[in-house]
Design a protein around this motif. Structure first.
Motif, mmCIF file in Angstrom:
data_model
loop_
_atom_site.group_PDB
_atom_site.id
_atom_site.type_symbol
_atom_site.label_atom_id
_atom_site.label_comp_id
_atom_site.label_asym_id
_atom_site.label_seq_id
_atom_site.Cartn_x
_atom_site.Cartn_y
_atom_site.Cartn_z
ATOM 1 N N UNK A 38 -40.483 -4.970 24.548
ATOM 2 C CA UNK A 38 -39.256 -5.031 23.746
ATOM 3 C C UNK A 38 -38.065 -4.656 24.615
ATOM 4 N N UNK A 39 -38.254 -3.650 25.461
ATOM 5 C CA UNK A 39 -37.188 -3.274 26.383
ATOM 6 C C UNK A 39 -36.797 -4.433 27.279
ATOM 7 N N UNK A 40 -37.804 -5.157 27.767
ATOM 8 C CA UNK A 40 -37.535 -6.337 28.597
ATOM 9 C C UNK A 40 -36.790 -7.400 27.783
ATOM 10 N N UNK A 41 -37.194 -7.568 26.534
ATOM 11 C CA UNK A 41 -36.535 -8.548 25.667
ATOM 12 C C UNK A 41 -35.082 -8.177 25.402
ATOM 13 N N UNK A 42 -34.827 -6.886 25.237
ATOM 14 C CA UNK A 42 -33.447 -6.432 25.020
ATOM 15 C C UNK A 42 -32.607 -6.713 26.253
ATOM 16 N N UNK A 43 -33.162 -6.443 27.421
ATOM 17 C CA UNK A 43 -32.438 -6.724 28.667
ATOM 18 C C UNK A 43 -32.155 -8.220 28.787
ATOM 19 N N UNK A 44 -33.122 -9.031 28.415
ATOM 20 C CA UNK A 44 -32.924 -10.478 28.467
ATOM 21 C C UNK A 44 -31.815 -10.907 27.505
ATOM 22 N N UNK A 45 -31.782 -10.286 26.331
ATOM 23 C CA UNK A 45 -30.738 -10.611 25.358
ATOM 24 C C UNK A 45 -29.365 -10.203 25.883
ATOM 25 N N UNK A 46 -29.302 -9.045 26.536
ATOM 26 C CA UNK A 46 -28.038 -8.610 27.133
ATOM 27 C C UNK A 46 -27.588 -9.600 28.200
ATOM 28 N N UNK A 47 -28.540 -10.063 29.020
ATOM 29 C CA UNK A 47 -28.215 -11.057 30.042
ATOM 30 C C UNK A 47 -27.704 -12.339 29.405
ATOM 31 N N UNK A 48 -28.306 -12.730 28.294
ATOM 32 C CA UNK A 48 -27.886 -13.942 27.591
ATOM 33 C C UNK A 48 -26.455 -13.797 27.090
ATOM 34 N N UNK A 49 -26.127 -12.640 26.536
ATOM 35 C CA UNK A 49 -24.766 -12.395 26.056
ATOM 36 C C UNK A 49 -23.790 -12.439 27.226
ATOM 37 N N UNK A 50 -24.162 -11.811 28.325
ATOM 38 C CA UNK A 50 -23.299 -11.820 29.511
ATOM 39 C C UNK A 50 -23.106 -13.249 30.018
ATOM 40 N N UNK A 51 -24.165 -14.030 30.011
ATOM 41 C CA UNK A 51 -24.079 -15.435 30.427
ATOM 42 C C UNK A 51 -23.099 -16.190 29.537
ATOM 43 N N UNK A 52 -23.200 -15.986 28.229
ATOM 44 C CA UNK A 52 -22.304 -16.664 27.284
ATOM 45 C C UNK A 52 -20.845 -16.277 27.530
ATOM 46 N N UNK A 53 -20.610 -14.998 27.797
ATOM 47 C CA UNK A 53 -19.238 -14.544 28.063
ATOM 48 C C UNK A 53 -18.674 -15.215 29.310
ATOM 49 N N UNK A 54 -19.484 -15.271 30.352
ATOM 50 C CA UNK A 54 -19.014 -15.871 31.604
ATOM 51 C C UNK A 54 -18.784 -17.367 31.424
ATOM 52 N N UNK A 55 -19.701 -18.042 30.714
ATOM 53 C CA UNK A 55 -19.517 -19.475 30.477
ATOM 54 C C UNK A 55 -18.248 -19.736 29.661
ATOM 55 N N UNK A 56 -17.959 -18.871 28.707
ATOM 56 C CA UNK A 56 -16.732 -19.007 27.926
ATOM 57 C C UNK A 56 -15.517 -18.843 28.839
ATOM 58 N N UNK A 57 -15.550 -17.844 29.723
ATOM 59 C CA UNK A 57 -14.435 -17.618 30.650
ATOM 60 C C UNK A 57 -14.250 -18.809 31.588
ATOM 61 N N UNK A 58 -15.376 -19.395 32.024
ATOM 62 C CA UNK A 58 -15.292 -20.579 32.894
ATOM 63 C C UNK A 58 -14.609 -21.720 32.143
ATOM 64 N N UNK A 59 -15.045 -21.966 30.916
ATOM 65 C CA UNK A 59 -14.437 -23.044 30.115
ATOM 66 C C UNK A 59 -12.944 -22.811 29.899
ATOM 67 N N UNK A 60 -12.587 -21.564 29.644
ATOM 68 C CA UNK A 60 -11.177 -21.228 29.442
ATOM 69 C C UNK A 60 -10.372 -21.509 30.717
ATOM 70 N N UNK A 61 -10.912 -21.108 31.869
ATOM 71 C CA UNK A 61 -10.228 -21.347 33.145
ATOM 72 C C UNK A 61 -10.166 -22.845 33.466
ATOM 73 N N UNK A 62 -11.191 -23.583 33.090
ATOM 74 C CA UNK A 62 -11.174 -25.036 33.304
ATOM 75 C C UNK A 62 -10.038 -25.676 32.498
ATOM 76 N N UNK A 63 -9.879 -25.236 31.246
ATOM 77 C CA UNK A 63 -8.760 -25.747 30.439
ATOM 78 C C UNK A 63 -7.421 -25.374 31.076
ATOM 79 N N UNK A 64 -7.344 -24.129 31.548
ATOM 80 C CA UNK A 64 -6.116 -23.676 32.213
ATOM 81 C C UNK A 64 -5.831 -24.519 33.457
#
Length: 133
Positions: A38-64
């Motif tokens: 479960x601890x590993x799964x939580x870490x994976x979920x945190x990584x997924x959230x971080x990935x989503x944040x970075x992808x959102x920032x990339x998309x925002x910068x691409x629009x900019x």
């Protein structure tokens, strides 16, 4: 005759007690393993959230970048496109770093399967003991 029945019940009781102790030990080990997974799964979920944040920032910068390019071409604006590109490149590096760290979200599913298998083994052992008696 009564003594034979008492001995038989005492023997069955001792086997049940031993089995319960073994089942408790296995359960404890499984709970520990599940906690780790479960601890590993939580870490994976945190990584997924971080990935989503970075992808959102990339998309925002691409629009900019698109807006800046348009303004440079259409209006002759002096927007620093190279700076935006450098920010996008840095975000891609960060994204690669997060992707390299991901442990996978299958950890919890694997733990659940292990528990199911262990429970099935315990049930089979109990059934075998009862059939022998």
């Amino acid at each position: 005759m009564a003594e034979d029945k008492k001995n038989m019940f005492d023997g069955m009781f001792d086997k049940m007690k031993d089995f319960a102790g073994e089942a408790a030990k296995k359960t404890s080990e499984l709970v520990s393993d599940i906690g780790d997974k479960i601890g590993e799964g939580i870490e994976a979920a945190k990584d997924k959230v971080e990935t989503e944040k970075i992808e959102y920032a990339i998309n925002k910068k691409m629009r900019e970048l698109g807006v800046a390019y348009y303004k440079n071409v259409k209006e002759g604006a002096d927007t620093d496109i190279d700076a935006i590109i450098a920010e996008i490149d840095a975000l891609y590096v960060a994204l690669d770093a997060v992707d390299d760290e991901e442990c996978g979200c299958d950890a919890v599913d694997e733990a659940a399967e292990e528990v199911q298998e262990a429970v099935e083994e315990i049930i089979e052992e109990v059934e075998a003991e009862v059939i022998e008696e």
